[in-house]
Design a protein around this motif. Structure first.
Motif, PDB file in Angstrom:
ATOM      1  N   LYS A  32       0.843  -1.206   0.000  1.00 37.80           N
ATOM      2  CA  LYS A  32       0.000   0.000   0.000  1.00 37.80           C
ATOM      3  C   LYS A  32       0.875   1.252   0.000  1.00 37.80           C
ATOM      4  N   ILE A  74      -5.817  -6.219   3.771  1.00 39.28           N
ATOM      5  CA  ILE A  74      -5.458  -6.102   5.189  1.00 39.28           C
ATOM      6  C   ILE A  74      -6.069  -4.890   5.872  1.00 39.28           C
ATOM      7  N   ILE A 154      -3.531  -5.839  15.017  1.00 38.39           N
ATOM      8  CA  ILE A 154      -2.608  -4.695  14.930  1.00 38.39           C
ATOM      9  C   ILE A 154      -2.537  -4.134  16.347  1.00 38.39           C
ATOM     10  N   MET A 190       4.642  -6.408  12.125  1.00 36.28           N
ATOM     11  CA  MET A 190       4.862  -5.493  11.011  1.00 36.28           C
ATOM     12  C   MET A 190       6.353  -5.122  10.995  1.00 36.28           C
ATOM     13  N   SER A 191       6.702  -4.079  10.267  1.00 35.80           N
ATOM     14  CA  SER A 191       8.139  -3.774  10.091  1.00 35.80           C
ATOM     15  C   SER A 191       8.914  -3.683  11.406  1.00 35.80           C
ATOM     16  N   ARG A 206       3.078  -9.157   8.229  1.00 30.87           N
ATOM     17  CA  ARG A 206       2.709  -8.142   7.233  1.00 30.87           C
ATOM     18  C   ARG A 206       3.745  -7.027   7.297  1.00 30.87           C
ATOM     19  N   GLY A 208       5.724  -3.856   5.451  1.00 31.70           N
ATOM     20  CA  GLY A 208       5.691  -2.871   4.378  1.00 31.70           C
ATOM     21  C   GLY A 208       6.963  -2.052   4.279  1.00 31.70           C
ATOM     22  N   SER A 209       7.080  -1.033   5.144  1.00 30.45           N
ATOM     23  CA  SER A 209       8.167  -0.061   4.983  1.00 30.45           C
ATOM     24  C   SER A 209       9.567  -0.677   5.116  1.00 30.45           C
ATOM     25  N   ARG A 215       6.229   5.069   2.597  1.00 32.81           N
ATOM     26  CA  ARG A 215       5.133   5.107   1.623  1.00 32.81           C
ATOM     27  C   ARG A 215       5.051   6.492   0.978  1.00 32.81           C
TER      28      ARG A 215
HETATM   29  C1  LIG Z   1       0.435  -0.694   6.636  1.00 30.09           C
HETATM   30  C2  LIG Z   1       0.135  -1.963   7.302  1.00 30.09           C
HETATM   31  C3  LIG Z   1       1.158  -2.894   7.593  1.00 30.09           C
HETATM   32  C4  LIG Z   1       2.620  -2.664   7.272  1.00 30.09           C
HETATM   33  O1  LIG Z   1       3.156  -1.678   8.079  1.00 30.09           O
HETATM   34  P1  LIG Z   1       4.753  -1.387   8.072  1.00 30.09           P
HETATM   35  O2  LIG Z   1       4.981  -0.720   9.360  1.00 30.09           O
HETATM   36  O3  LIG Z   1       5.010  -0.515   6.897  1.00 30.09           O
HETATM   37  O4  LIG Z   1       5.431  -2.682   7.961  1.00 30.09           O
HETATM   38  C5  LIG Z   1       0.789  -4.078   8.190  1.00 30.09           C
HETATM   39  N1  LIG Z   1      -0.484  -4.359   8.500  1.00 30.09           N
HETATM   40  C6  LIG Z   1      -1.482  -3.495   8.249  1.00 30.09           C
HETATM   41  C7  LIG Z   1      -2.866  -3.868   8.607  1.00 30.09           C
HETATM   42  C8  LIG Z   1      -1.210  -2.273   7.654  1.00 30.09           C
HETATM   43  O5  LIG Z   1      -2.210  -1.423   7.412  1.00 30.09           O
END
Ligand SMILES: *Cc1c(COP(=O)(O)O)cnc(C)c1O
Length: 217
Positions: A32, A74, A154, A190-191, A206, A208-209, A215
């Motif tokens: 995303k 997600i 989360i 997450m990250s 999950r 991302g960054s 982003r």
């Molecule tokens: C954006 C997001 C992530 C990833 O977050 P990062 O900190 O960039 O790894 C994981 N899970 C959900 C539900 C998100 O919205």
């Protein structure tokens, strides 16, 4: 930013510390807010599972990479976006209310599998079922015939990894106490904290960054 290769090394190391096989953890690369070029780059490096949290963005990116990609949804999902999201995804991580479960079951073909989003830490996180409501939600999904395969969370953001660890262990305990043969997956980490999530039993992380950098949208 660590990049895909470095994140992969950290996953391997965390699995080793936890005495788990690497295949017991799936990496969802959260794309995303990232440009399509970065998704294609990760695809060329072998990544096949991507996560998006907005229906509109998913429909733009879907198709930008090979058909062997799995998209996971997600983010918070509105009922009127299900028609757009459902045919495109392999998994819904964010089943956060029963009315959404009923709506997810409508439509052509088999409903993709889903995870119940569980709210930990009270008011900080808005979406998801309270722990006390999880069992009832699992039963409601069963009655609907919805393929529920696990739990997602989360946790409240924290720079303290031990705090993160205790949230993850809490979700694992919820899963274990359900003692349900199908509800086994734990989507957490997450990250900032995927390594402790793996140590606490995550089956899906999950990230991302850490893979893609900040982003852009
Ligand atoms: C954006 C997001 C992530 C990833 O977050 P990062 O900190 O960039 O790894 C994981 N899970 C959900 C539900 C998100 O919205």
């Amino acid at each position: 930013m660590r990049g895909l290769e470095e994140v992969e090394k950290q996953i391997v190391a965390a699995c080793e510390r936890a005495g788990r096989p690497r295949e017991s953890v799936r990496l969802v690369a959260v794309s995303k807010g990232q440009p399509i070029e970065k998704i294609q780059q990760a695809y060329r490096a072998g990544q096949r599972v991507f996560g998006e949290s907005r229906a509109q963005e998913l429909s733009v990116k879907y198709g930008a990479v090979g058909p062997d990609v799995e998209w996971h949804f997600i983010g918070p999902l509105q009922r009127n976006k299900i028609r757009q999201v459902r045919p495109a995804v392999a998994m819904l991580h964010s089943l956060d209310r029963i009315e959404l479960a009923a709506a997810w079951m409508k439509g052509p073909g088999q409903a993709p599998p889903a995870l119940l989003q569980v709210k930990l830490g009270g008011e900080v996180t808005k979406h998801g079922f309270e722990i006390e409501a999880v069992r009832g939600a699992v039963e409601a999904c069963e009655e609907l015939g919805l393929p529920l395969v696990g739990l997602m969370t989360i946790p409240p953001p924290s720079s303290d990894l031990n705090e993160a660890r205790s949230w993850f262990e809490q979700l694992r305990d919820v899963r274990d106490s359900l003692n349900h043969k199908a509800v086994k997956e734990l989507s957490m980490g997450m990250s900032q904290d995927f390594e402790v999530a793996i140590e606490a039993g995550a089956t899906i992380i999950r990230v991302g960054s850490a893979i893609f950098g900040d982003r852009t949208s």
